[in-house]
Design a protein around this motif. Sequence first.
Motif, short mmCIF file in Angstrom:
data_model
loop_
_atom_site.label_atom_id
_atom_site.label_comp_id
_atom_site.label_asym_id
_atom_site.label_seq_id
_atom_site.Cartn_x
_atom_site.Cartn_y
_atom_site.Cartn_z
N TRP A 27 0.82 -1.21 0.00
CA TRP A 27 0.00 0.00 0.00
C TRP A 27 0.85 1.27 0.00
CZ3 TRP A 27 -5.09 -0.35 -0.88
CH2 TRP A 27 -5.71 -1.58 -0.63
N SER A 28 2.17 1.11 -0.07
CA SER A 28 3.05 2.28 -0.11
C SER A 28 4.23 1.97 -1.00
CB SER A 28 3.54 2.65 1.30
OG SER A 28 4.26 1.57 1.87
N LEU A 29 4.87 3.01 -1.49
CA LEU A 29 6.05 2.85 -2.34
C LEU A 29 7.24 2.41 -1.49
CD1 LEU A 29 6.00 6.00 -4.64
CD2 LEU A 29 5.48 3.65 -5.32
N PRO A 30 8.05 1.49 -2.01
CA PRO A 30 9.32 1.21 -1.32
C PRO A 30 10.14 2.48 -1.24
CG PRO A 30 8.88 -0.42 -3.04
CD PRO A 30 7.87 0.67 -3.21
N SER A 31 10.89 2.65 -0.18
CA SER A 31 11.67 3.88 0.02
C SER A 31 12.58 4.18 -1.14
CB SER A 31 12.47 3.78 1.32
OG SER A 31 11.62 3.65 2.43
N ALA A 32 13.26 3.15 -1.65
CA ALA A 32 14.20 3.36 -2.76
C ALA A 32 13.48 3.85 -4.00
CB ALA A 32 14.95 2.06 -3.06
N THR A 33 12.27 3.30 -4.24
CA THR A 33 11.49 3.73 -5.40
C THR A 33 11.06 5.17 -5.25
OG1 THR A 33 10.65 1.49 -5.69
CG2 THR A 33 9.44 3.25 -6.77
N SER A 34 10.62 5.54 -4.06
CA SER A 34 10.20 6.92 -3.81
C SER A 34 11.33 7.89 -4.07
CB SER A 34 9.70 7.06 -2.37
OG SER A 34 8.62 6.21 -2.13
N ALA A 35 12.51 7.54 -3.55
CA ALA A 35 13.66 8.43 -3.73
C ALA A 35 14.03 8.55 -5.19
CB ALA A 35 14.85 7.89 -2.93
N SER A 36 13.98 7.42 -5.92
CA SER A 36 14.33 7.42 -7.33
C SER A 36 13.38 8.29 -8.14
CB SER A 36 14.33 5.99 -7.87
OG SER A 36 14.55 5.98 -9.26
N VAL A 37 12.08 8.11 -7.92
CA VAL A 37 11.09 8.90 -8.64
C VAL A 37 11.25 10.38 -8.31
CG1 VAL A 37 8.62 9.36 -8.87
CG2 VAL A 37 9.45 7.01 -8.81
N SER A 38 11.48 10.68 -7.04
CA SER A 38 11.59 12.07 -6.62
C SER A 38 12.79 12.74 -7.27
CB SER A 38 11.74 12.13 -5.10
OG SER A 38 10.61 11.57 -4.48
N GLN A 39 13.94 12.05 -7.30
CA GLN A 39 15.14 12.64 -7.88
C GLN A 39 14.97 12.87 -9.37
OE1 GLN A 39 18.37 10.08 -6.77
NE2 GLN A 39 18.35 10.74 -4.64
N GLN A 40 14.26 11.94 -10.04
CA GLN A 40 14.06 12.10 -11.47
C GLN A 40 13.20 13.31 -11.77
OE1 GLN A 40 12.43 8.44 -12.93
NE2 GLN A 40 14.18 7.22 -12.26
N SER A 41 12.24 13.59 -10.89
CA SER A 41 11.27 14.64 -11.21
C SER A 41 11.58 15.99 -10.57
CB SER A 41 9.87 14.18 -10.77
OG SER A 41 9.87 13.93 -9.38
N ALA A 51 7.86 11.61 0.61
CA ALA A 51 7.49 10.81 -0.56
C ALA A 51 7.16 9.39 -0.17
CB ALA A 51 8.63 10.82 -1.58
N SER A 52 7.97 8.79 0.72
CA SER A 52 7.76 7.40 1.09
C SER A 52 6.60 7.22 2.06
CB SER A 52 9.04 6.81 1.69
OG SER A 52 9.39 7.51 2.87
N ALA A 53 6.10 8.35 2.61
CA ALA A 53 5.01 8.27 3.58
C ALA A 53 3.66 8.59 2.95
CB ALA A 53 5.29 9.23 4.73
#
Length: 346
Positions: A27-41, A51-53
């Motif tokens: 029900w939530s993004l893995p922390s690594a995925t959140s960080a990756s998406v955030s850095q890209q955008s 982001a991960s919360a």
Amino acid sequence: MDDNSQALVLLIKRQVLQMRQLRHFQWSLPSATSASVSQQSTGPGMNHEHASALSVTTPEMQQAILDQILHDPTLKRYPPSLTYQHSFAKKLISMIEIEGTHEISGELLELFTELLMTAPKRPEQGGPPLKPCFKSYCLDRACSKIVTVMEEQTTISSGTTGLRTWEASFWLAEYLIAHPEILAKKNVVDIGCGVGFLGIACAFLGAKKVVLTDGNTDVLAMARQNIGYNVVPCPTTASLLDWENFTQEQIVALKAEVLILSDLTYDPTNIVPLVNVLKAILVKGVSAYMSSAIRNPQTFVDFFARIEQECVGVEIEEISLKDAEHLFFFDEETVQTVKVFHLSFP
């Protein structure tokens, strides 16, 4: 909606379409995925903790789940079982109530009430036996390529295990997704196709032509139906191939360049006929890619010993899956170690 929120909606969508068990649901993004998406955008200055919360209970996320998942055209046309949809909506509403921060969407409550009235109970609750239903498998995180199949919800049906998709198919599919050059403009033959998920996926991944084969007529009937549920981008057919009673004319007509096989070594009685058909098809210039869950190690050893005996000179390479992106979901408590191999003549 920001990129992280959209990534979470797509993660939930992939799980719902595949009917992932809710007790294993993310029900939530893995922390690594959140960080990756955030850095890209937004660059490295993004607040990754925020982001991960991300919460699925906000009004924005509730509406996105309704619009992009529960009212999605793929789900409406090829719906997961009503029982599953009801359980998903019930779980989401329960999470909103427990958190106690946001109101439950009126539209979500309306949909839940409708499902409550129409969805049958599960067998263990006194409901009818489970029936075949649609499952849709996303071949990328954006859900831009989706394979839809009708399959059984039980392990064995009509005396065969071939009427559902097995975990080993996911592993091989993920490897082929990571290496589309294997299939590019090639004639692909699926040996023991089952309901057809893997072969149909190959059609979406760049194959020139795909032939699904199986020796069970009930399985083939479902595979043919499943081809029709998908707008496949290359000629894709299903043909009978009886491993114990095939002709050279059948083998030649396949015009195979790449063979795919998944979870066919679980039964010791399959070894001799399976190797016989491979011996006929796997000639110089043809590559075979196979995946198997190692349930019975001795059966696996016997299969490769027979291959080396009958297909003299064949090279067998175990393939690393470290570069494959995990796109599919399964119960990690029940799946055994899965291995993927490449078989070819030098």
